[in-house]
Design a protein around this motif. Structure first.
Motif, PDB file in Angstrom:
ATOM      1  N   GLY A 140      16.534 -56.161  -7.436  1.00  0.00           N
ATOM      2  CA  GLY A 140      17.319 -57.225  -8.056  1.00  0.00           C
ATOM      3  C   GLY A 140      18.810 -56.944  -8.021  1.00  0.00           C
ATOM      4  N   ARG A 141      19.188 -55.702  -8.276  1.00  0.00           N
ATOM      5  CA  ARG A 141      20.618 -55.350  -8.224  1.00  0.00           C
ATOM      6  C   ARG A 141      21.175 -55.544  -6.821  1.00  0.00           C
ATOM      7  NH1 ARG A 141      18.718 -51.177 -11.666  1.00  0.00           N
ATOM      8  NH2 ARG A 141      18.537 -49.740  -9.898  1.00  0.00           N
ATOM      9  N   GLN A 142      20.408 -55.160  -5.829  1.00  0.00           N
ATOM     10  CA  GLN A 142      20.871 -55.280  -4.446  1.00  0.00           C
ATOM     11  C   GLN A 142      20.998 -56.744  -4.021  1.00  0.00           C
ATOM     12  OE1 GLN A 142      22.313 -52.506  -3.401  1.00  0.00           O
ATOM     13  NE2 GLN A 142      20.974 -51.981  -1.687  1.00  0.00           N
ATOM     14  N   VAL A 143      20.029 -57.569  -4.413  1.00  0.00           N
ATOM     15  CA  VAL A 143      20.102 -58.989  -4.055  1.00  0.00           C
ATOM     16  C   VAL A 143      21.256 -59.658  -4.786  1.00  0.00           C
ATOM     17  CG1 VAL A 143      18.881 -61.196  -4.026  1.00  0.00           C
ATOM     18  CG2 VAL A 143      17.639 -59.102  -3.494  1.00  0.00           C
ATOM     19  N   THR A 144      21.492 -59.276  -6.023  1.00  0.00           N
ATOM     20  CA  THR A 144      22.646 -59.802  -6.747  1.00  0.00           C
ATOM     21  C   THR A 144      23.939 -59.479  -6.016  1.00  0.00           C
ATOM     22  OG1 THR A 144      21.560 -59.721  -8.917  1.00  0.00           O
ATOM     23  CG2 THR A 144      23.968 -59.634  -8.897  1.00  0.00           C
ATOM     24  N   GLU A 145      24.072 -58.242  -5.557  1.00  0.00           N
ATOM     25  CA  GLU A 145      25.273 -57.859  -4.807  1.00  0.00           C
ATOM     26  C   GLU A 145      25.357 -58.635  -3.490  1.00  0.00           C
ATOM     27  OE1 GLU A 145      28.720 -56.091  -3.314  1.00  0.00           O
ATOM     28  OE2 GLU A 145      27.952 -56.422  -5.342  1.00  0.00           O
ATOM     29  N   LEU A 146      24.227 -58.845  -2.844  1.00  0.00           N
ATOM     30  CA  LEU A 146      24.217 -59.642  -1.619  1.00  0.00           C
ATOM     31  C   LEU A 146      24.733 -61.043  -1.900  1.00  0.00           C
ATOM     32  CD1 LEU A 146      23.233 -59.746   1.417  1.00  0.00           C
ATOM     33  CD2 LEU A 146      21.171 -60.831   0.508  1.00  0.00           C
ATOM     34  N   GLY A 147      24.237 -61.663  -2.972  1.00  0.00           N
ATOM     35  CA  GLY A 147      24.687 -63.003  -3.318  1.00  0.00           C
ATOM     36  C   GLY A 147      26.168 -63.058  -3.631  1.00  0.00           C
ATOM     37  N   ARG A 148      26.648 -62.041  -4.334  1.00  0.00           N
ATOM     38  CA  ARG A 148      28.079 -61.993  -4.652  1.00  0.00           C
ATOM     39  C   ARG A 148      28.899 -61.960  -3.370  1.00  0.00           C
ATOM     40  NH1 ARG A 148      32.200 -59.018  -4.382  1.00  0.00           N
ATOM     41  NH2 ARG A 148      31.023 -57.343  -3.372  1.00  0.00           N
ATOM     42  N   ARG A 149      28.493 -61.136  -2.428  1.00  0.00           N
ATOM     43  CA  ARG A 149      29.267 -60.985  -1.198  1.00  0.00           C
ATOM     44  C   ARG A 149      29.151 -62.221  -0.309  1.00  0.00           C
ATOM     45  NH1 ARG A 149      29.074 -55.742   2.897  1.00  0.00           N
ATOM     46  NH2 ARG A 149      30.581 -56.563   4.406  1.00  0.00           N
TER      47      ARG A 149
ATOM     48  N   ASP B  18      19.190 -47.412   1.354  1.00  0.00           N
ATOM     49  CA  ASP B  18      20.250 -47.483   2.371  1.00  0.00           C
ATOM     50  C   ASP B  18      20.052 -48.662   3.330  1.00  0.00           C
ATOM     51  OD1 ASP B  18      21.400 -45.106   1.355  1.00  0.00           O
ATOM     52  OD2 ASP B  18      19.959 -43.912   2.500  1.00  0.00           O
ATOM     53  N   SER B  19      19.646 -49.814   2.774  1.00  0.00           N
ATOM     54  CA  SER B  19      19.336 -50.953   3.647  1.00  0.00           C
ATOM     55  C   SER B  19      20.372 -52.067   3.567  1.00  0.00           C
ATOM     56  CB  SER B  19      17.969 -51.534   3.266  1.00  0.00           C
ATOM     57  OG  SER B  19      17.987 -52.005   1.928  1.00  0.00           O
ATOM     58  N   PHE B  20      21.407 -51.898   2.750  1.00  0.00           N
ATOM     59  CA  PHE B  20      22.327 -53.018   2.560  1.00  0.00           C
ATOM     60  C   PHE B  20      23.057 -53.373   3.853  1.00  0.00           C
ATOM     61  CE2 PHE B  20      25.909 -55.505   1.277  1.00  0.00           C
ATOM     62  CZ  PHE B  20      25.431 -56.271   0.227  1.00  0.00           C
ATOM     63  N   ASP B  21      23.556 -52.371   4.556  1.00  0.00           N
ATOM     64  CA  ASP B  21      24.353 -52.662   5.754  1.00  0.00           C
ATOM     65  C   ASP B  21      23.525 -53.357   6.823  1.00  0.00           C
ATOM     66  OD1 ASP B  21      26.564 -51.576   4.562  1.00  0.00           O
ATOM     67  OD2 ASP B  21      26.457 -49.662   5.626  1.00  0.00           O
ATOM     68  N   SER B  22      22.286 -52.901   7.043  1.00  0.00           N
ATOM     69  CA  SER B  22      21.454 -53.525   8.068  1.00  0.00           C
ATOM     70  C   SER B  22      21.045 -54.935   7.657  1.00  0.00           C
ATOM     71  CB  SER B  22      20.214 -52.669   8.358  1.00  0.00           C
ATOM     72  OG  SER B  22      19.449 -52.471   7.189  1.00  0.00           O
TER      73      SER B  22
ATOM     74  N   VAL C  20      22.160 -61.133   7.678  1.00  0.00           N
ATOM     75  CA  VAL C  20      22.509 -62.215   6.759  1.00  0.00           C
ATOM     76  C   VAL C  20      23.839 -62.852   7.147  1.00  0.00           C
ATOM     77  CG1 VAL C  20      23.227 -62.694   4.381  1.00  0.00           C
ATOM     78  CG2 VAL C  20      21.150 -61.345   4.817  1.00  0.00           C
ATOM     79  N   ALA C  21      24.810 -62.030   7.504  1.00  0.00           N
ATOM     80  CA  ALA C  21      26.164 -62.531   7.729  1.00  0.00           C
ATOM     81  C   ALA C  21      26.230 -63.521   8.888  1.00  0.00           C
ATOM     82  CB  ALA C  21      27.117 -61.364   7.969  1.00  0.00           C
ATOM     83  N   LYS C  22      25.495 -63.262   9.962  1.00  0.00           N
ATOM     84  CA  LYS C  22      25.594 -64.170  11.103  1.00  0.00           C
ATOM     85  C   LYS C  22      24.991 -65.540  10.767  1.00  0.00           C
ATOM     86  CE  LYS C  22      21.442 -62.342  13.445  1.00  0.00           C
ATOM     87  NZ  LYS C  22      20.962 -61.597  14.651  1.00  0.00           N
ATOM     88  N   THR C  23      23.921 -65.534   9.988  1.00  0.00           N
ATOM     89  CA  THR C  23      23.349 -66.810   9.551  1.00  0.00           C
ATOM     90  C   THR C  23      24.282 -67.520   8.580  1.00  0.00           C
ATOM     91  OG1 THR C  23      21.101 -65.965   9.832  1.00  0.00           O
ATOM     92  CG2 THR C  23      21.369 -67.887   8.420  1.00  0.00           C
TER      93      THR C  23
END
Length: 297
Positions: free
Chosen positions: A132-141, A80-84, A89-92
């Motif tokens: 890896g799945r979570q970082v992939t989703e982060l990169g996509r977004r 449950d760490s994606f939102d935090s 990440v988003a501000k940077t």
């Protein structure tokens, strides 16, 4: 042959935090990085440079500087760490995109703390796959919302650090959304082989950090089991050509990829006396440009 464009970063001026009295003031960093001959820089930790886009753009334009990337950390191996993670990440990413950058460098959180204690267990294969799945989703977004390419930066004492964890990370991520920021110093610090990574994964090298490791200091740090931060304070990261890996073969291999790459000098110098970074930055740029690095302009 691809073009390898050399730049620099606040890290090479001893900057690890947004605000720290031991660090070089941001105005001095901008003045000196331009004086040293660099035209490409990273943002460094969010909040070190001005976060108002108009103010930062004005300060950069005055000195003929351009931003290549923002840098940030993630902790996506946790439940449950994606939102935090996304909030940081988003501000940077937003500021980097506003400055015209095309990349976001993302680093893993640490399994070892500043004083050398183990703060988290190492990830097993299931944990690596989930990460890896979570970082992939982060990169996509990140690309969808900000148009930036995510380049993942292995980090000593982090959950992606050694050669085997780097290769596992590459196997568990989608190259359409995340690739590798090859940090030559961190790879060497953790016993990896930079040239082998370039040879085996040419299509995954999307960005580069250039630094060298002093093998004598590294051997002492490993023998004592101290943290990466403590090793940096002992001078484990050294200017070229005083350490490993050798830069000319790395630069030649990168140019041989036949793609244009940013290669950012990022010599860890925390803390450092204020008059130390500029002479090192000048010497490093001259050395790299005379041994296969592209012009910084």
């Amino acid at each position: 042959m691809g073009k390898v464009t050399i730049g620099s970063a606040p890290d090479s001026w001893g900057v690890w935090f947004a605000d720290d009295p031991q660090q070089t003031p941001w105005t001095r960093f901008l003045d000196e990085v331009a004086e040293a001959g660099y035209t490409k820089i990273e943002l460094g930790p969010y909040g070190y440079l001005p976060t108002d886009p108009a103010e930062l753009k004005d300060q950069l334009d005055r000195r003929g500087l351009e931003v290549t990337a923002g840098t940030t950390f993630e902790h996506l191996h946790r439940d449950d760490s994606f939102d935090s993670t996304w909030r940081e990440v988003a501000k940077t990413a937003e500021l980097a995109a506003a400055m015209g950058a095309k990349h976001l460098v993302v680093m893993p959180s640490m399994w070892r703390g500043d004083d050398g204690e183990i703060v988290e267990p190492r990830l097993d294969h299931a944990g690596q796959a989930g990460h890896g799945r979570q970082v992939t989703e982060l990169g996509r977004r990140v690309f969808e919302e900000f148009g930036l390419r995510t380049q993942f930066h292995p980090h000593a004492d982090g959950h992606v650090d050694t050669q085997d964890t780097v290769e596992r990370f590459l196997a568990e991520t989608d190259s359409a959304h995340v690739n590798l920021c090859l940090d030559t110093g961190h790879i060497s610090y953790c016993g990896g082989d930079n040239l082998e990574l370039i040879r085996k994964y040419p299509e995954r090298i999307g960005y580069v950090h250039l630094k060298q490791v002093d093998p004598v200091v590294l051997a002492q740090a490993q023998a004592e089991g101290i943290s990466f931060d403590a090793a940096v304070q002992r001078g484990v990261m050294t200017e070229p050509p005083g350490g490993v890996p050798e830069m000319p073969p790395v630069l030649e291999a990168l140019a041989g990829l036949d793609v244009d790459l940013f290669a950012i000098v990022e010599q860890d110098l925390y803390p450092v006396a204020p008059d130390v970074p500029l002479p090192i930055a000048r010497r490093t740029l001259a050395y790299l440009n005379s041994h296969g690095g592209g012009a910084s302009a």
